[in-house]
Design a protein around this motif. Structure first.
Motif, PDB file in Angstrom:
ATOM      1  N   ARG A  50       0.839  -1.208   0.000  1.00  0.00           N
ATOM      2  CA  ARG A  50       0.000   0.000   0.000  1.00  0.00           C
ATOM      3  C   ARG A  50       0.870   1.254   0.000  1.00  0.00           C
ATOM      4  O   ARG A  50       0.495   2.269  -0.596  1.00  0.00           O
ATOM      5  N   THR A  54       1.063   4.167  -2.883  1.00  0.00           N
ATOM      6  CA  THR A  54       0.760   5.493  -2.286  1.00  0.00           C
ATOM      7  C   THR A  54      -0.650   5.573  -1.696  1.00  0.00           C
ATOM      8  O   THR A  54      -1.215   6.651  -1.575  1.00  0.00           O
ATOM      9  N   ILE A  55      -1.203   4.414  -1.337  1.00  0.00           N
ATOM     10  CA  ILE A  55      -2.491   4.445  -0.632  1.00  0.00           C
ATOM     11  C   ILE A  55      -2.223   4.818   0.825  1.00  0.00           C
ATOM     12  O   ILE A  55      -3.030   5.482   1.464  1.00  0.00           O
ATOM     13  N   LEU A  56      -1.071   4.403   1.343  1.00  0.00           N
ATOM     14  CA  LEU A  56      -0.617   4.836   2.662  1.00  0.00           C
ATOM     15  C   LEU A  56       0.698   5.586   2.493  1.00  0.00           C
ATOM     16  O   LEU A  56       1.460   5.297   1.569  1.00  0.00           O
ATOM     17  N   ALA A  57       0.955   6.522   3.377  1.00  0.00           N
ATOM     18  CA  ALA A  57       2.237   7.231   3.344  1.00  0.00           C
ATOM     19  C   ALA A  57       3.180   6.575   4.353  1.00  0.00           C
ATOM     20  O   ALA A  57       2.732   6.181   5.438  1.00  0.00           O
ATOM     21  N   GLN A  75       0.591  11.213  -6.839  1.00  0.00           N
ATOM     22  CA  GLN A  75      -0.336  11.083  -7.960  1.00  0.00           C
ATOM     23  C   GLN A  75       0.360  10.557  -9.213  1.00  0.00           C
ATOM     24  O   GLN A  75      -0.200   9.771  -9.953  1.00  0.00           O
ATOM     25  N   ARG A  78       0.852   6.841  -8.780  1.00  0.00           N
ATOM     26  CA  ARG A  78      -0.379   6.084  -9.045  1.00  0.00           C
ATOM     27  C   ARG A  78      -0.690   6.025 -10.546  1.00  0.00           C
ATOM     28  O   ARG A  78      -1.233   5.034 -11.033  1.00  0.00           O
ATOM     29  N   ALA A  79      -0.323   7.094 -11.263  1.00  0.00           N
ATOM     30  CA  ALA A  79      -0.584   7.121 -12.696  1.00  0.00           C
ATOM     31  C   ALA A  79       0.262   6.092 -13.453  1.00  0.00           C
ATOM     32  O   ALA A  79      -0.036   5.746 -14.594  1.00  0.00           O
ATOM     33  N   PHE A  83      -2.671  -1.408  -9.576  1.00  0.00           N
ATOM     34  CA  PHE A  83      -2.729  -2.013  -8.239  1.00  0.00           C
ATOM     35  C   PHE A  83      -3.936  -2.936  -8.155  1.00  0.00           C
ATOM     36  O   PHE A  83      -5.060  -2.530  -8.455  1.00  0.00           O
ATOM     37  N   LEU A 106     -10.020   8.554 -15.040  1.00  0.00           N
ATOM     38  CA  LEU A 106      -9.269   9.001 -13.861  1.00  0.00           C
ATOM     39  C   LEU A 106      -7.765   8.964 -14.114  1.00  0.00           C
ATOM     40  O   LEU A 106      -7.009   9.733 -13.526  1.00  0.00           O
ATOM     41  N   PHE A 107      -7.340   8.055 -15.006  1.00  0.00           N
ATOM     42  CA  PHE A 107      -5.918   8.020 -15.347  1.00  0.00           C
ATOM     43  C   PHE A 107      -5.576   9.076 -16.391  1.00  0.00           C
ATOM     44  O   PHE A 107      -4.455   9.123 -16.890  1.00  0.00           O
ATOM     45  N   GLY A 108      -6.548   9.907 -16.743  1.00  0.00           N
ATOM     46  CA  GLY A 108      -6.280  11.042 -17.624  1.00  0.00           C
ATOM     47  C   GLY A 108      -6.246  10.699 -19.098  1.00  0.00           C
ATOM     48  O   GLY A 108      -5.741  11.481 -19.908  1.00  0.00           O
TER      49      GLY A 108
END
Lengths: 245, 396
Positions: A50, A54-57, A75, A78-79, A83, A106-108
């Motif tokens: 995680r 980057t779901i958790l720092a 961000q 994640r791009a 996951f 969402l991934f642009g």
């Protein structure tokens, strides 16, 4: 490419006080390689993955994924990551195609790219038949395919799988392991966690055994066999995990 | 912050919600069906109770008056009243609703009335019982008229003009515009209803989009996408606010329809409210920041829960937080001043009441709007803060 450097994650628990879920974990995972994170339940696998997604720092330490720092550019990380875990469910009221489209947006991605990728993925994964069926009405195996298409829509260079075969039947689990292998063959960086020894033996190029938040040992299967003088990964795992007890 | 991402999330949540039968039920069908049914039911019950009371021949008993045949004879002629023979437990019979009223008077009331000393006639009735109160009114009127008649006759017998009894008349006239009078009585309940519905309309989606997502495991999926948590909560917030506004508007339209078509003419006249388009716009503008406050507050609280059920236990007490100020604001006599203008929800309720009554105090309106915006901003900030907290998102 994934590089984890002294990753730590502490949780506060009312009863048990500070918990070091992940404690100075470091490893490197290269493109075209499958890295297997092996550990018992509660060893810290999910937390580690995680953090990479980057779901958790992290509480301290650093990690770069696909060249981006997980703390400073989450961000962007994640791009560039796909996951997938047994906890990542699908929206019941969206159809298979809508799910992929939503994540594509969402991934642009622009709508032309989304359409092209959706067609490619649905064909490759043999999903045409249930393209417009709502996720709630799909079988576990079908849902798994939708999840795979969802993680691949932006063609990420790094794939993170957290116990992807947990709770699946043999056929569904097999389609996942096949998929993981394909990712590697396409030159992606793949990391996945499991507590199933046979999956690790079959799939992984490098293995890290994690226990009580700490990385106990790391290497290729052969390296591990040599240094522990044991042939079976299960024996090695028991010895490594037993050390701490 | 990316508005594009928030709008992607919003569109998806909207599509998701519209496909959910439970939302449609709570957001559209119930408010739309409930009010016409409620009004129809109330108007039916009211007219049947009133009709029955009006046509009834009310049984009463009289104690005393043995030496006063004139009063008794006149009393027996009052329409809608039947004098039963007196029994010892007459009072008990009134409270048992077997008879409608009990008249107690001196035996010699006929002779006393011509004399100089004052005697007393008392009427025993059942307070708040429509039939008993109507009988009381008839009896009261009968005895007042009878007393007047006796007094006038006595004056005439002594050669004095009966006008001396009434050297001048007193009449109270209402000079307030009828719309404002109605607004004072009913005007408070319109904002009350909108406030309740904008709250309940936001409740279900707020729980579904937070705790519901945790429960179904989709939260982790969406968190693994590049959308930032702030954009995510803004998208969800817009959805919850939409639900809130839509429910309020639908229920209000339903109230309006029911009020116009489901009530009798007399009931409509008492509710003499002329609501112009500018009133509707002004009330809507005043209520807008309140829907922001509700949506944000509900999202922030519901996100704490791990499951939909748990969220319900957190959100239910909040209903009272929203309802209590709205009820206080609806009460006649509670008015807007600089103190009440600071209380969230209550201030919006009060200012809307004024606007419905046709009063536009621009400074207080601006102040209430501004205060509600401040509260709404705090709540939205809290919701965003919650979505950025790992221990809230991944509570174990």
């Amino acid at each position: 490419m994934i590089e984890a450097n002294n990753l730590c994650k502490n949780f506060k628990d009312k009863k048990r006080g500070d918990i070091h879920a992940v404690d100075t974990v470091s490893f490197t995972c290269k493109p075209g390689e499958i890295y297997g994170l092996l550990g018992a339940n509660g060893a810290g696998k999910t937390t580690t993955l995680r953090i990479l997604a980057t779901i958790l720092a992290p509480s301290s330490g650093t990690a770069t994924v696909a060249g981006f720092d997980v703390v400073r550019e989450p961000q962007k990380v994640r791009a560039h990551v796909g996951f997938l875990s047994t906890a990542t469910a699908l929206y019941d009221r969206l159809t298979a195609a809508e799910t992929v489209e939503y994540f594509g947006q969402l991934f642009g991605l622009d709508s032309a790219t989304i359409e092209r990728r959706t067609n490619e993925l649905f064909k490759a994964l043999d999903m045409e038949e249930f393209r417009d069926r709502r996720c709630a009405k799909l079988s576990t195996g079908m849902k798994q395919k939708v999840s795979i298409a969802r993680t691949l829509v932006h063609d990420p260079p790094v794939m993170i799988f957290d116990e992807p075969t947990n709770g699946l039947d043999v056929m569904a689990a097999r389609s996942i392991t096949d998929f993981i292998r394909q990712c590697r063959d396409r030159g992606k960086t793949v990391i996945f966690s499991t507590h199933v020894m046979t999956e690790v033996e079959k799939l992984c190029d490098r293995i890290g055994i994690i226990h009580a938040g700490k990385m106990r040992t790391e290497g290729t299967l052969d390296e591990l066999r040599q240094s522990y003088g044991k042939d079976s990964l299960e024996e090695i795992f028991v010895e490594v995990s037993g050390d701490a007890r | 912050m990316s508005l594009r991402n928030s709008l992607i999330v919003y569109r998806k949540e909207l599509r998701d919600m519209l496909r959910d039968k439970r939302t449609i039920r709570s957001m559209v069908i119930i408010p739309v069906i409930a009010f016409p049914l409620l009004f129809w039911g109330i108007s039916k019950v009211m007219s049947s109770v009133m009709g029955e009371a009006a046509t009834e021949i009310a049984p009463i008993m009289v104690q005393g008056g043995a030496d006063s045949p004139k009063v008794l004879a006149a009393l027996r002629k009052v329409p809608g009243i039947k004098v039963l023979p007196y029994r010892e437990d007459a009072k008990q019979e009134v409270s048992d609703k077997k008879i409608r009223a009990l008249v107690e008077m001196p035996n010699d009331i006929d002779t006393v009335a011509t004399g100089s000393q004052s005697e007393q006639v008392s009427i025993g009735y059942y307070e708040n019982d429509v039939k008993s109160e109507m009988t009381r009114d008839k009896l009261q009127k009968f005895f007042d008229d009878y007393r007047d008649g006796v007094a006038r006759a006595a004056l005439v017998a002594r050669g004095i003009s009966p006008n001396i009894l009434e050297p001048f008349k007193v009449q109270a006239n209402n000079v307030a515009p009828p719309a404002k009078v109605s607004a004072a009585i009913f005007g408070g309940w319109i904002p009350y209803l909108i406030i309740i519905f904008s709250f309940t309309g936001a409740m279900y989606p707020a729980m579904d989009l937070t705790a519901g997502e945790k429960e179904r495991g989709t939260l982790e999926t969406i968190l693994s996408s590049p959308v930032s948590r702030t954009d995510l909560v803004i998208g969800k917030f817009l959805m919850v606010m939409t639900a809130s506004v839509v429910t309020a508007v639908l229920s209000l339209a339903s109230v309006g329809f029911a009020g116009r078509h489901m009530m009798s003419g007399a009931q409509q006249q008492t509710m003499n409210l002329s609501i112009s388009p500018s009133t509707v716009i002004a009330v809507a503008v005043m209520l807008l920041p309140l829907t922001v406050l509700f949506a944000s507050m509900l999202l922030a609280v519901a996100l704490l829960a791990k499951s939909y059920r748990e969220a319900q236990t957190y959100v239910s007490p909040l209903v009272f937080v929203a309802v209590a100020p709205a009820i206080i604001g609806a009460l006649p006599g509670v008015e807007l001043n600089w103190k009440t203008a600071l209380v969230p929800i209550l201030n919006t309720s009060l200012v809307s009441k004024e606007v419905i009554g046709g009063t536009y105090h621009w400074t207080t309106m601006l102040m209430v709007f501004g205060m509600t915006c401040v509260y709404a901003a705090i709540a939205l900030g809290a919701a965003i803060h919650m979505f950025n907290r790992e221990d809230v998102l991944f509570r174990t």
